[in-house]
Design an enzyme around this catalytic site. Structure first.
Site, PDB file in Angstrom:
ATOM      1  N   CYS A 154       0.598  13.966   1.919  1.00 34.51           N
ATOM      2  CA  CYS A 154       0.985  15.226   1.293  1.00 34.51           C
ATOM      3  C   CYS A 154       2.082  15.878   2.136  1.00 34.51           C
ATOM      4  CB  CYS A 154      -0.216  16.163   1.224  1.00 34.51           C
ATOM      5  SG  CYS A 154      -1.721  15.350   0.712  1.00 34.51           S
TER       6      CYS A 154
ATOM      7  N   ARG B 200       7.909  12.205  -0.781  1.00 28.94           N
ATOM      8  CA  ARG B 200       6.649  11.646  -0.288  1.00 28.94           C
ATOM      9  C   ARG B 200       5.667  11.374  -1.419  1.00 28.94           C
ATOM     10  NH1 ARG B 200       5.833  12.740   5.124  1.00 28.94           N
ATOM     11  NH2 ARG B 200       3.596  12.866   4.891  1.00 28.94           N
TER      12      ARG B 200
ATOM     13  N   TRP C 171      -1.165  14.992  -2.658  1.00 28.21           N
ATOM     14  CA  TRP C 171      -1.324  13.652  -3.248  1.00 28.21           C
ATOM     15  C   TRP C 171      -2.831  13.447  -3.207  1.00 28.21           C
ATOM     16  CZ3 TRP C 171       2.123   9.535  -4.595  1.00 28.21           C
ATOM     17  CH2 TRP C 171       1.547   8.266  -4.685  1.00 28.21           C
TER      18      TRP C 171
ATOM     19  N   ASN D 242      -3.053  18.062   5.461  1.00 25.18           N
ATOM     20  CA  ASN D 242      -2.713  16.678   5.124  1.00 25.18           C
ATOM     21  C   ASN D 242      -3.735  15.766   5.779  1.00 25.18           C
ATOM     22  OD1 ASN D 242      -0.442  17.579   3.915  1.00 25.18           O
ATOM     23  ND2 ASN D 242       1.008  16.627   5.337  1.00 25.18           N
ATOM     24  N   GLY D 243      -4.082  14.673   5.102  1.00 25.93           N
ATOM     25  CA  GLY D 243      -4.974  13.703   5.726  1.00 25.93           C
ATOM     26  C   GLY D 243      -6.390  13.823   5.207  1.00 25.93           C
TER      27      GLY D 243
ATOM     28  N   GLU E 133       3.965 -14.163   1.476  1.00 27.28           N
ATOM     29  CA  GLU E 133       4.511 -12.807   1.487  1.00 27.28           C
ATOM     30  C   GLU E 133       5.773 -12.740   2.357  1.00 27.28           C
ATOM     31  OE1 GLU E 133       4.392 -10.327  -0.228  1.00 27.28           O
ATOM     32  OE2 GLU E 133       5.094  -8.672   1.006  1.00 27.28           O
TER      33      GLU E 133
ATOM     34  N   LYS F 158       9.441 -11.651   0.963  1.00 26.14           N
ATOM     35  CA  LYS F 158      10.250 -10.572   1.560  1.00 26.14           C
ATOM     36  C   LYS F 158      11.635 -11.121   1.898  1.00 26.14           C
ATOM     37  CE  LYS F 158       8.211  -7.234   1.028  1.00 26.14           C
ATOM     38  NZ  LYS F 158       7.402  -7.738   0.061  1.00 26.14           N
TER      39      LYS F 158
ATOM     40  N   GLU G 281      13.725 -11.731  -1.338  1.00 28.94           N
ATOM     41  CA  GLU G 281      14.081 -10.564  -2.156  1.00 28.94           C
ATOM     42  C   GLU G 281      15.085  -9.634  -1.490  1.00 28.94           C
ATOM     43  OE1 GLU G 281      10.824  -7.988  -3.455  1.00 28.94           O
ATOM     44  OE2 GLU G 281       9.774  -8.263  -1.568  1.00 28.94           O
TER      45      GLU G 281
ATOM     46  N   HIS H 231       4.049 -34.138   2.259  1.00 31.88           N
ATOM     47  CA  HIS H 231       4.156 -34.647   0.895  1.00 31.88           C
ATOM     48  C   HIS H 231       5.470 -34.242   0.233  1.00 31.88           C
ATOM     49  CE1 HIS H 231       0.095 -35.946   1.381  1.00 31.88           C
ATOM     50  NE2 HIS H 231      -0.331 -34.714   1.594  1.00 31.88           N
TER      51      HIS H 231
ATOM     52  N   LYS I 201      11.431  -1.588  -8.752  1.00 35.24           N
ATOM     53  CA  LYS I 201      10.165  -1.284  -8.080  1.00 35.24           C
ATOM     54  C   LYS I 201       8.978  -1.537  -9.015  1.00 35.24           C
ATOM     55  CE  LYS I 201       7.793   0.344  -4.648  1.00 35.24           C
ATOM     56  NZ  LYS I 201       7.696  -0.555  -3.514  1.00 35.24           N
TER      57      LYS I 201
HETATM   58  C1  G6P Z   1       7.946  -5.725  -8.576  1.00 35.86           C
HETATM   59  C2  G6P Z   1       8.229  -5.229  -7.165  1.00 35.86           C
HETATM   60  C3  G6P Z   1       7.312  -5.939  -6.157  1.00 35.86           C
HETATM   61  C4  G6P Z   1       5.865  -5.766  -6.563  1.00 35.86           C
HETATM   62  C5  G6P Z   1       5.618  -6.255  -7.991  1.00 35.86           C
HETATM   63  C6  G6P Z   1       4.244  -5.875  -8.483  1.00 35.86           C
HETATM   64  O1  G6P Z   1       8.373  -7.037  -8.714  1.00 35.86           O
HETATM   65  O2  G6P Z   1       9.578  -5.484  -6.837  1.00 35.86           O
HETATM   66  O3  G6P Z   1       7.494  -5.363  -4.866  1.00 35.86           O
HETATM   67  O4  G6P Z   1       5.048  -6.475  -5.680  1.00 35.86           O
HETATM   68  O5  G6P Z   1       6.550  -5.632  -8.886  1.00 35.86           O
HETATM   69  O6  G6P Z   1       4.174  -4.484  -8.577  1.00 35.86           O
HETATM   70  P1  G6P Z   1       2.828  -3.675  -8.637  1.00 35.86           P
HETATM   71  O7  G6P Z   1       3.259  -2.245  -8.822  1.00 35.86           O
HETATM   72  O8  G6P Z   1       2.069  -4.179  -9.831  1.00 35.86           O
HETATM   73  O9  G6P Z   1       2.098  -3.906  -7.391  1.00 35.86           O
END
Ligand code: G6P
Length: 618
Positions: free
Chosen positions: A2, A27, A83, A109-110, A491, A495, A498, A514, A613
């Site tokens: 928050c 935020r 939040w 906050n928290g 992962e 990263k 992307e 293989h 996103k």
């Molecule tokens: C998009 C974003 C990824 C994310 C994926 C799933 O491809 O670029 O960073 O992992 O969607 O999104 P979600 O909101 O369902 O976790």
């Protein structure tokens, strides 16, 4: 996650406070409010939704008149963007909160971990509460301790609280004083000419002053128009120099980091702490009563299916190992965009978990809906209150990472992993397949994770940057690992591709022979996740295999694991934890590796090409 802004000075502050909140909007929040003190009374205005709603609510007060909010001359006040964590998104739960008489107002906050017991004690003393929040108890506690000295009352209240939080308090009898306290959540003072600000982040007051003073953990701060007094929680005076901030406003929003992604990488200790803290109320018990799944129901699940996309899918893969190991229930993983096309066998007796940070990813929602139609119990793990996933699920487990702006998920990933660890332990506890001693061990390890994540970022960042410098012009990155190391590799490779656009692949290390091994030569960096686990020896033989092809092996290992550093060309050590929990630490250097590689290539890490996103189209 928050936002807090407080002001005391010579200027009317209502609009200053709202302008400060605007600077904290990035935020993320779902409601907002402010309290102003004038002529010995404090009044509040709160509103669900965005700041436009708060402004409208303030305007209504102006029409009605007669409250401090309407009196534009008020020169002391508090404001907050919330939040939601404890309690729904409602006006009553929005901050500021006050005691019954409205003398003490606070914004927080928290999370206050021991809020239930404190609330019960306060109730027994006759206090009445008007919200579902943990924050409200702080106002009541301060009121209970108050005998004319606000700082002393805050100090006494602070001593009774457990959790991680920062708050600021105001009292109707003190028109020139705000008192703040910090335990883990940020709090910073801004000093102007005859006026002082107290906020959760610098952008809140950067337009007004560049002289700042950071408040440390376990400190109480009292501000007035002409000064700042900092003391320890025990009351010893602390001296602190003012610092001059040179950031521009955009840099300030990024907390001084050059990108949101780096800021969010550094927010991971906080995001994970927020996600786990109040769900671990006892040393040997996980509390997920928010799921509304009884222990009997949990015992009846025959199978778990996890559906998710992208990074969330990788969080699910990590979770599978934890759930199967602890709760002894089979877990299947599915890429959500594929799930419904194979007419899945799913129905009553299945727990289907949809993981989606945004709660809006179309494929994940479609998979969850199908499973629900067929009679499965659907649980959403999401970061966004009120998102579609929360409406399409029977149960919801929120991560509490705050808003993530960088497209590449970082803090939402580690928060998802933390949430699944909680879920795995809770399932094990409910199904009676883990003893309390083991739960206690794992809970102690879980609670130490935020600190260890912070240590990992600090200790590996410079070394990772050096590794990136050696390889950023390379044409290919390979990631290998086994068992819990494999999702970390997936992962890490995601990263890398992307945000750097460098082709990268992740492979189960045992599969190298293989096919993928044909890709290797002396120019190929091979990132190998070799943290402590029962399969470490096998991983090491795969390291030898790739090393023999001349590849440059960069290993991620558990601290003290010399056996790995002897086998690899470079080793990045992460702190020791229970081996099932190791992925949440091992992923950090891989986030940093992708980050530094992209920065060396001069790329925009926050908004990589072709990516969004949230993907809301099926
Ligand atoms: C998009 C974003 C990824 C994310 C994926 C799933 O491809 O670029 O960073 O992992 O969607 O999104 P979600 O909101 O369902 O976790």
């Amino acid at each position: 996650m928050c936002g807090i802004v407080g002001y005391v000075g010579g200027r009317p502050c209502r609009d200053l406070l709202i302008a400060g909140l605007e600077k904290l909007e990035y935020r993320g929040y779902d409601s907002a409010g402010l309290s102003l003190l004038a002529n010995g009374r404090i009044d509040s205005v709160r509103a669900v939704g965005n700041l436009a709603n708060l402004r409208a609510a303030v305007a209504d007060e102006l029409d009605e008149g007669a409250v401090a909010v309407a009196q534009t001359e008020a020169t002391i006040g508090l404001a907050h963007t919330r939040w939601a964590t404890h309690g729904r998104v409602t006006e009553e739960n929005a901050h500021p909160h006050s005691d019954e008489d409205g003398d003490v107002h606070i914004v927080l906050n928290g999370i206050i971990e021991n809020h239930s017991e404190l609330r019960a004690e306060l109730r027994a003393e006759g206090h009445k509460f008007s919200s579902e929040t943990d924050a409200e108890i702080v106002a009541h506690l301060i009121e209970g301790h108050y005998d004319g000295d606000l700082t002393a009352a805050v100090r006494a209240a602070f001593a009774e609280l457990r959790g991680h939080y920062a708050f600021v308090a105001m009292h109707a009898e003190h028109p020139e004083t705000l008192v703040g306290a910090r335990n883990e959540c940020p709090l910073v003072v801004g000093v102007g000419d005859g006026e002082t600000f107290l906020a959760s982040a610098i952008p809140a007051f950067l337009r007004e002053t560049r002289s700042v003073m950071g408040i440390e953990n376990d400190e109480i701060v009292t501000i007035s128009p002409g000064g700042v007094e900092v003391t320890s929680a025990a009351g010893e005076p602390r001296s602190r120099e003012l610092q001059q901030v040179t950031w521009d406003e955009e840099e300030a929003e990024r907390g001084g980091y050059s990108t949101f992604m780096m800021k969010e990488i550094h927010e991971q200790p906080d995001a994970v702490a927020e996600t786990i803290t109040d769900r671990l109320p006892e040393v040997d018990e996980v509390d997920l009563s928010e799921l509304s799944i009884s222990a009997e129901q949990a015992q009846r699940f025959r199978r778990i299916v996890i559906v998710a996309c992208g990074t969330s899918y990788h969080a699910g893969l990590v979770g599978r190992y934890a759930i199967e190991t602890w709760a002894r229930v089979p877990v299947e993983m599915d890429v959500a965009s594929e799930y419904r096309y194979r007419d899945p066998v799913v129905g009553p007796g299945d727990l289907v978990i949809g993981i989606t940070q945004s709660g809006e990813t179309a494929d994940t929602l479609a998979a969850m809906r199908l499973a629900r139609e067929r009679g499965a119990h659907v649980l959403a793990i999401t970061n966004v209150m009120g998102s579609q996933a929360t409406r399409d699920a029977d149960s919801v487990l929120f991560t509490r990472a705050g808003l993530e702006i960088g497209v590449a998920a970082t803090k939402t990933f580690t928060s998802q992993v933390a949430a699944i660890y909680l879920l795995g332990l809770w399932l094990a506890q409910s199904r009676g397949c883990i003893d309390r001693g083991r739960i206690a061990e794992l809970i102690a390890e879980l609670k130490a994770l935020p600190r260890k994540i912070g240590e990992t970022i600090e200790s590996t960042d410079a070394q990772v940057r050096a590794v990136a410098r050696g390889h950023y012009q390379g044409r290919f990155f390979l990631y290998i690992g086994r068992h819990i190391g494999l999702p970390v590799c997936l992962e890490g490779a995601l990263k890398m591709k992307e945000i750097t656009y460098i082709p990268s692949d992740a492979y189960a290390a045992g599969e190298m022979k293989h096919g993928p091994i044909a890709l290797l030569d002396e120019t190929t960096p091979v990132v190998c996740v070799a943290t402590d686990s029962p399969v470490l020896e096998k991983v090491l033989s795969n390291v030898a295999e790739v090393g023999a092809r001349g590849a440059d092996v960069i290993a991620i290992a558990t601290e003290g694991s010399e056996i790995v550093s002897e086998a690899a060309d470079q080793t990045l050590f992460v702190p020791r934890t229970d081996w099932i929990l190791q992925p949440i630490l091992a992923v950090i250097p891989l986030q940093l590796l992708a980050y530094h590689t992209a920065r060396l290539l001069g790329l925009n890490v926050d908004q990589p090409r072709n990516l969004a996103k949230t993907v809301t189209v099926e």
